[in-house]
Structures are given as structure tokens and as C-alpha cells.
Design a protein around this motif. Structure first.
Motif, mmCIF file in Angstrom:
data_model
loop_
_atom_site.group_PDB
_atom_site.id
_atom_site.type_symbol
_atom_site.label_atom_id
_atom_site.label_comp_id
_atom_site.label_asym_id
_atom_site.label_seq_id
_atom_site.Cartn_x
_atom_site.Cartn_y
_atom_site.Cartn_z
ATOM 1 N N TYR A 295 0.769 -1.269 -0.064
ATOM 2 C CA TYR A 295 -0.068 -0.357 0.103
ATOM 3 C C TYR A 295 1.059 1.094 -0.321
ATOM 4 O O TYR A 295 1.604 1.645 0.728
ATOM 5 N N VAL A 296 0.792 1.681 -0.474
ATOM 6 C CA VAL A 296 0.834 3.416 -1.164
ATOM 7 C C VAL A 296 0.358 5.017 -0.626
ATOM 8 O O VAL A 296 -0.579 4.433 -1.538
ATOM 9 N N HIS A 297 0.938 5.364 -0.320
ATOM 10 C CA HIS A 297 0.212 6.968 -0.102
ATOM 11 C C HIS A 297 0.030 7.763 -1.223
ATOM 12 O O HIS A 297 0.919 7.920 -1.883
ATOM 13 N N VAL A 298 -1.203 8.012 -1.260
ATOM 14 C CA VAL A 298 -1.261 9.036 -2.849
ATOM 15 C C VAL A 298 -0.767 9.846 -3.379
ATOM 16 O O VAL A 298 -0.766 10.738 -4.057
ATOM 17 N N ALA A 299 -0.239 10.477 -2.335
ATOM 18 C CA ALA A 299 0.230 12.140 -2.258
ATOM 19 C C ALA A 299 2.046 11.936 -1.819
ATOM 20 O O ALA A 299 2.149 12.701 -2.848
ATOM 21 N N ASP A 300 2.396 10.702 -1.541
ATOM 22 C CA ASP A 300 3.635 10.319 -1.753
ATOM 23 C C ASP A 300 3.949 10.487 -3.394
ATOM 24 O O ASP A 300 5.107 10.333 -4.586
ATOM 25 N N LEU A 301 2.878 9.457 -3.612
ATOM 26 C CA LEU A 301 2.523 8.920 -5.413
ATOM 27 C C LEU A 301 2.708 10.098 -6.243
ATOM 28 O O LEU A 301 3.566 10.441 -7.525
ATOM 29 N N ALA A 302 2.257 11.182 -5.656
ATOM 30 C CA ALA A 302 1.599 11.970 -6.591
ATOM 31 C C ALA A 302 3.008 12.767 -6.993
ATOM 32 O O ALA A 302 2.936 13.706 -7.713
ATOM 33 N N HIS A 303 3.728 13.257 -5.853
ATOM 34 C CA HIS A 303 4.963 14.095 -5.944
ATOM 35 C C HIS A 303 5.676 13.608 -6.664
ATOM 36 O O HIS A 303 6.870 14.202 -7.343
ATOM 37 N N SER A 304 5.990 12.127 -7.025
ATOM 38 C CA SER A 304 7.094 12.149 -7.208
ATOM 39 C C SER A 304 7.334 12.143 -9.187
ATOM 40 O O SER A 304 7.287 11.406 -10.041
ATOM 41 N N HIS A 305 4.889 12.002 -9.446
ATOM 42 C CA HIS A 305 5.252 11.942 -11.089
ATOM 43 C C HIS A 305 5.917 13.726 -11.091
ATOM 44 O O HIS A 305 6.200 14.232 -11.735
ATOM 45 N N VAL A 306 5.720 14.780 -10.072
ATOM 46 C CA VAL A 306 6.104 16.209 -10.600
ATOM 47 C C VAL A 306 7.387 15.993 -10.464
ATOM 48 O O VAL A 306 8.141 16.875 -11.730
ATOM 49 N N VAL A 307 8.625 14.799 -9.962
ATOM 50 C CA VAL A 307 9.652 14.904 -9.896
ATOM 51 C C VAL A 307 9.860 13.999 -11.014
ATOM 52 O O VAL A 307 10.486 14.973 -12.061
ATOM 53 N N ALA A 308 9.367 13.356 -11.503
ATOM 54 C CA ALA A 308 9.145 12.880 -13.309
ATOM 55 C C ALA A 308 9.146 13.868 -13.949
ATOM 56 O O ALA A 308 9.978 13.823 -14.969
ATOM 57 N N ALA A 309 7.780 14.805 -13.841
ATOM 58 C CA ALA A 309 7.878 15.931 -14.838
ATOM 59 C C ALA A 309 9.209 16.968 -15.212
ATOM 60 O O ALA A 309 9.724 16.963 -16.258
ATOM 61 N N ARG A 310 9.543 17.359 -13.998
ATOM 62 C CA ARG A 310 10.427 18.030 -13.758
ATOM 63 C C ARG A 310 11.676 17.707 -14.086
ATOM 64 O O ARG A 310 12.720 18.283 -14.715
#
Ligand SMILES: NC(=O)c1ccc[n+]([C@@H]2O[C@H](COP(=O)([O-])OP(=O)(O)OC[C@H]3O[C@@H](n4cnc5c(N)ncnc54)[C@H](O)[C@@H]3O)[C@@H](O)[C@H]2O)c1
Length: 320
Positions: free
Chosen positions: A219-234
Motif C-alpha cells: 500500500y502506498v499513499h496517493v500524495a507520495d505518489l503524486a509528488h514523484s509524478h511532479v519530480v518525474a515531469a520536472r
């Protein structure tokens, strides 16, 4: 310049939109609201209500909003239902991705973060799934996500495209009170719905070869997941290279019984789960290593199980 979030009115997509706003990036959402909600899109963020299959509207949105990159989360995510609805699943997840990629090639938008899934692995024969673990999807849903990854890699060979695919494990919790998982098939909403309706939550099988006999998931937390999307995008936008695929898993599993115990503590609703037979095709344990994502995407478990459960419960209650 802005970032297009497909599926940005959904559970995970809306958290990605919030994370982009917090990072000072400008999100624009395309969503057909088939399983998302306009109210999940924060005020001031443009929402284009359209299907991914509508290539002309995607193309116009990419141009009109001067989009620099896309985070592609829109899709049909119900693995079990996909077995009964293969054509629908492939049309949303495969044809939809083709349509998006076509619009990106047409407009020269060359940066893409794709929502893939643990379902690409099927039932892995290892204790800890890594990106090198062979993929054996077992549903049209898992297959459609793997095909999405292939499509993206093929387009990147033919055109300029910087990309990465994030294979999520079990996404739970909430980062904002109004945003929560509405899936009628996921464990947290199922248990909460049962408790709210005065029914007894159910455990499917307690005779698995796991420490307490119930199935173990990551199980992973959705806000942690969202943060990594932003890092990937950047990082992609900055021209840095990323791996084609990352697992967003915690390296640690929780059993259904542990989840039920935590839900009992958090909700303070006393219940003894009913034990039902195993569900066909439910593997005993799936846990993934997030080592690569930790190295490249600032992937960290900032929330423990209790905070995953309590944030999900608060968001569910706030929703009424
Ligand atoms: N929730 C999980 O645990 C999990 C795990 C692995 C992967 N994923 C993937 O993450 C993505 C987001 O999942 P979620 O949990 O937020 O689901 P969700 O259903 O809440 O969000 C999907 C969003 O996409 C929109 N959408 C669907 N088809 C569309 C189309 N053809 N055109 C435009 N919009 C469309 C829906 O209206 C919805 O807002 C999905 O691609 C899903 O497969 C989710």
C-alpha cells in the motif's frame, strides 16, 4: 507553459493536479468524467471535458494551453471488470493512448509521464518485485497497461519523446479532504462503505501462506505518489534521462487483517470481519521494491499505514 493531466478529475489525477499547483506548475485537465468528478478539479484549473478518443480536442488543448508535457492517468482501471469488458478496456487504455500520442506528435509536445500498473506483473513468482521481474499480465487491464508502455517506447524510437512509466501498487489514502478513492472494487472504499451501511466487512480467504493467513499487498499513499509524478515531469522537462519504468512500491507489505485492525482503531467502529472464501486468482502476496524510484524520483514513504487509513477515512467522511 502548462502540464496536461489526463484523468485529472479522478482519484490519483486530482492529487497530481494539487502537487503540480504546489510546485508552481500550471495544470490543465482533460477528463471525460466517466469515473471522475468535476468537483475534484481545484478552482482555477481549466477542465476540458472530453474523451481521450477525441484526438482533435486533445490536439487543440495542447496548442491552446501551450502544453509542455503530459501526465497521462486517464484510463479504465477495473482489472476484474476488464475481463468481462475487454473491448471497452482496450479502447479506453490502448486506443486512448494512441490518440493522445498522435496529438502529442502532431503538436511537438515531447514529454510524457504514464500511469502504469502493478497489474503488468500478474502473479509474480518472487518475494520482492523489481523492474526486472518478468511481466505476465493476467487481465485485459494489465495487458492494456503493458501495451501502453510499449506504444510509448515505440513512439519514442520514431519521434522525439522523453518518457517514463510508473507502475503503481495499491494506492490509498488522501492528501486533501475532498479527494478520495471512489472505486467500488478497492479494499478501503469497500470496507468503509460496509461500515457506513452497517454491514460487516469481509476478508476473502484466511488460509493463504502468509503470516496471518490473509493476502498481503503493497500500500502506498496517493500524495507520495503524486509528488514523484511532479519530480518525474520536472526531470524529463529538464532533459534528464529517466528509466523507462519505475515501480512505485514500498518494499513492505500489509495483510488484509492488518488493514482491518487499523481501520477498526481509526474509525473506532468495533467489528469482527466475516471470513469468506478466497477469490479466484488472488495471489497470496505482492510487494515491490521502490529502490529505483527512491534513487531518481524522490520516492519516499512519508505516510505509515495508520495515516493512510486515517486520511482515507477523513476524506470519505468529509464527502458525506
Ligand atoms: N488506484 C490504483 O490503485 C491504481 C493502481 C495502478 C494504476 N492505476 C492507474 O492510475 C490511473 C488513475 O487511477 P485512479 O485510481 O485515479 O482512477 P479514477 O477512475 O479515479 O481516475 C481515472 C480518470 O480518468 C478519466 N477517464 C477514464 N477514461 C477516460 C477517457 N477515455 N478520456 C478521458 N478521461 C477518462 C475518468 O473519468 C477518471 O477521472 C489509471 O490509469 C489507473 O489505471 C491506479
Amino acid at each position: 507553459m502548462s502540464w496536461l493531466v489526463t484523468g485529472g478529475a479522478g482519484y490519483i489525477g486530482s492529487h497530481v493536479v494539487v502537487a503540480l499547483l504546489e510546485a508552481g506548475m500550471e495544470p490543465v485537465v482533460i477528463d471525460d468524467l466517466s469515473s471522475g468528478f468535476a468537483r475534484f478539479v481545484p478552482d482555477g484549473v481549466p477542465l476540458v471535458e472530453a474523451s481521450l478518443l477525441d484526438t482533435a480536442t486533445i490536439t487543440a488543448t495542447l496548442r491552446d494551453h501551450r502544453v509542455e508535457g503530459v501526465i497521462h492517468l486517464a484510463g479504465f482501471k477495473y482489472a476484474g471488470v476488464s475481463v468481462q469488458r475487454p473491448l471497452h478496456t482496450y479502447s479506453q487504455n490502448v486506443t486512448g493512448t494512441i490518440s493522445l500520442l498522435g496529438a502529442m506528435v502532431e503538436t511537438g509536445v515531447d514529454t510524457l509521464v504514464f500511469s502504469s500498473s502493478a497489474a503488468t506483473y500478474g502473479t509474480p513468482d518472487v518475494d520482492l518485485v523489481t523492474e526486472a521481474t518478468p511481466t505476465h499480465p493476467e487481465s485485459p487491464y494489465g495487458e492494456s497497461k503493458l501495451i501502453g508502455e510499449w506504444l510509448i517506447a515505440d513512439v519514442a524510437r520514431a519521434h522525439r519523446l522523453r518518457h517514463t512509466s510508473l507502475r503503481y501498487f495499491n494506492v490509498v489514502g488522501s492528501g486533501s479532504p475532498g479527494l478520495y478513492d471512489t472505486s467500488p472494487h478497492n479494499l478501503f472504499p469497500l470496507v468503509f462503505d460496509a461500515l457506513v451501511a452497517g454491514r460487516t466487512p469481509r476478508i476473502n480467504g484466511d488460509d493463504y501462506p502468509t503470516p496471518d493467513g490473509t493476502t498481503v499487498r503493497d500500500y502506498v499513499h496517493v500524495a507520495d505518489l503524486a509528488h514523484s509524478h511532479v519530480v518525474a515531469a520536472r526531470r524529463l522537462a529538464a532533459g534528464e534521462s529517466l528509466e523507462p519504468v519505475y515501480n512505485l512500491g514500498s518494499g513492505d507489505g500489509s495483510s488484509v487483517r492488518q488493514i482491518m485492525d487499523t481501520i477498526r482503531e481509526v474509525t473506532q467502529i468495533d467489528f469482527v470481519p466475516e471470513i469468506a472464501p478466497r477469490r479466484a486468482g488472488d495471489p497470496a502476496q505482492i510487494v515491490a521494491s521502490g529502490k529505483l524510484a527512491r534513487r531518481d524520483l524522490e520516492w519516499e514513504m512519508r505516510h505509515d499505514l495508520r495515516s493512510m487509513v486515517s486520511s482515507a477515512w477523513e476524506a470519505r467522511q468529509a464527502a458525506g
